[in-house]
Design a protein around this motif. Structure first.
Motif, PDB file in Angstrom:
ATOM      1  N   PHE A 285      -5.318   0.821  -1.592  1.00 39.68           N
ATOM      2  CA  PHE A 285      -5.438   0.139  -2.880  1.00 39.68           C
ATOM      3  C   PHE A 285      -4.250  -0.792  -3.091  1.00 39.68           C
ATOM      4  CE2 PHE A 285      -4.377   0.005  -7.425  1.00 39.68           C
ATOM      5  CZ  PHE A 285      -5.550  -0.532  -7.934  1.00 39.68           C
ATOM      6  N   GLN A 286      -3.068  -0.309  -2.821  1.00 38.38           N
ATOM      7  CA  GLN A 286      -1.863  -1.120  -2.999  1.00 38.38           C
ATOM      8  C   GLN A 286      -1.854  -2.324  -2.060  1.00 38.38           C
ATOM      9  OE1 GLN A 286       1.004   2.007  -2.358  1.00 38.38           O
ATOM     10  NE2 GLN A 286       1.153   2.510  -4.547  1.00 38.38           N
ATOM     11  N   LYS A 287      -2.463  -2.164  -0.883  1.00 37.44           N
ATOM     12  CA  LYS A 287      -2.536  -3.264   0.078  1.00 37.44           C
ATOM     13  C   LYS A 287      -3.534  -4.338  -0.356  1.00 37.44           C
ATOM     14  CE  LYS A 287       0.260  -2.191   3.556  1.00 37.44           C
ATOM     15  NZ  LYS A 287       1.301  -3.113   4.081  1.00 37.44           N
ATOM     16  N   GLY A 288      -4.491  -3.958  -1.209  1.00 39.41           N
ATOM     17  CA  GLY A 288      -5.434  -4.950  -1.699  1.00 39.41           C
ATOM     18  C   GLY A 288      -6.894  -4.550  -1.733  1.00 39.41           C
ATOM     19  N   ALA A 289      -7.252  -3.405  -1.157  1.00 37.71           N
ATOM     20  CA  ALA A 289      -8.644  -2.940  -1.229  1.00 37.71           C
ATOM     21  C   ALA A 289      -8.924  -2.428  -2.638  1.00 37.71           C
ATOM     22  CB  ALA A 289      -8.895  -1.843  -0.208  1.00 37.71           C
TER      23      ALA A 289
END
Length: 311
Positions: A285-289
């Motif tokens: 999530f933090q990476k962008g998903a």
């Protein structure tokens, strides 16, 4: 407006369900069959319904249907008539919609949930072959045969009006290009496309993931893009690679860390714990998903933990 972007304005992540076939196994049923879990569409649909209920109760915002391995060709080879094959493919969508509607009607506090979506699974041609080629893309057929295979199934599934299509576990870009051409000709419906990958930058069939995502960036028929049925350790870098060339919402639902044995048709153990998986989901999530769930060997426990951690 893009349905995923619209939902992501209401909550910061969309939680998918987890494995269907391996969850059927965990519930005590044998799926060692060329139809995989789709065999229960004829034998005992309640087996499929039970898994959908488990994921809805665990907090899934979207459940994926049992149509991954359901095809006219696959059912014909099992001795079904073409008419029965069509009915069973449609059933895979309709029972998911039915379970979703029952769940939603009985849910007392609807303020904390979005109404769950039903994503119709469209697996690769290799899923029908059931010989492991879904992890290589080495099908041994021409483009026109591949196109007709997907066209027939897409037309049948679209008649059932699912909320969206999940074009999933695709190993090669060529297959996605063929499917996208079909989507442009057929009824418009929100769609995600997810590849399976063998490392941080390459699909299982050997295509560069950035090239795949560059292609999908220009496909108006595709609403979200990403990766599924891939080892969790590769996901963070894969997300980075996708983000570098794509503006679309990113979908990830990795497997539980096991490796599929196409000869024995089993997942050889190697999965991580549900708690560890949910910790990884926060990193994704933090990476962008923003659309996150699980694939083979994951369970309702993982989905419950992901929901609690992300929302």
């Amino acid at each position: 407006m893009n349905i995923f972007k619209e939902l992501l304005e209401k909550q910061k992540a969309i939680i998918l369900d987890g494995a269907l076939g391996t969850q059927v196994q965990k519930n005590g049923y044998d799926v060692n069959d060329s139809l995989w879990s789709a065999k229960f569409l004829d034998e005992n649909p309640e087996v499929i319904k039970e898994v959908h209920r488990q994921y809805l109760e665990a907090g899934a915002d979207c459940i994926i249907t049992s149509s991954y391995q359901a095809s006219i060709e696959g059912f014909l080879e099992k001795g079904f008539s073409e008419e029965k094959a069509v009915d069973l493919i449609k059933l895979s969508i309709n029972i998911a919609k039915e379970e979703r509607d029952i769940f939603w009607a009985n849910l007392e506090d609807k303020n904390k949930r979005i109404k769950p979506l039903v994503a119709a699974s469209i697996g690769p041609y290799g899923a029908y072959l059931a010989d492991g080629s879904e992890y290589t893309g080495d099908y041994g057929i021409g483009d026109e045969e591949l196109k007709q295979f997907h066209k027939k199934r897409l037309e049948i599934i679209l008649e059932t009006s699912p909320d969206l299509l999940a074009i999933e576990t695709i190993p090669i870009l060529k297959e996605v290009k063929i499917i996208c051409e079909l989507l442009k000709e057929l009824k418009k419906i929100p769609t995600w496309v997810t590849f399976s990958a063998k490392n941080e930058s390459t699909t299982n069939g050997g295509d560069d993931i950035k090239e795949c995502m560059k292609f999908l960036e220009n496909q108006d028929c595709v609403s979200a893009v990403g990766i599924n049925c891939t080892a969790p350790q590769y996901i963070p870098k894969l997300i980075e690679n996708i983000k570098s060339v794509s503006s679309k919402p990113i979908v990830v639902y990795p497997n539980g860390g096991s490796k599929y044995n196409p000869i024995l048709k089993v997942w050889e153990k190697g999965e991580i714990s549900a708690l560890e998986y949910s910790k990884l989901s926060l990193l994704w999530f933090q990476k962008g998903a923003k659309i996150i769930g699980g694939c083979c060997e994951t369970s309702p426990e993982e989905i419950l933990n992901i929901r609690e951690r992300l929302l």
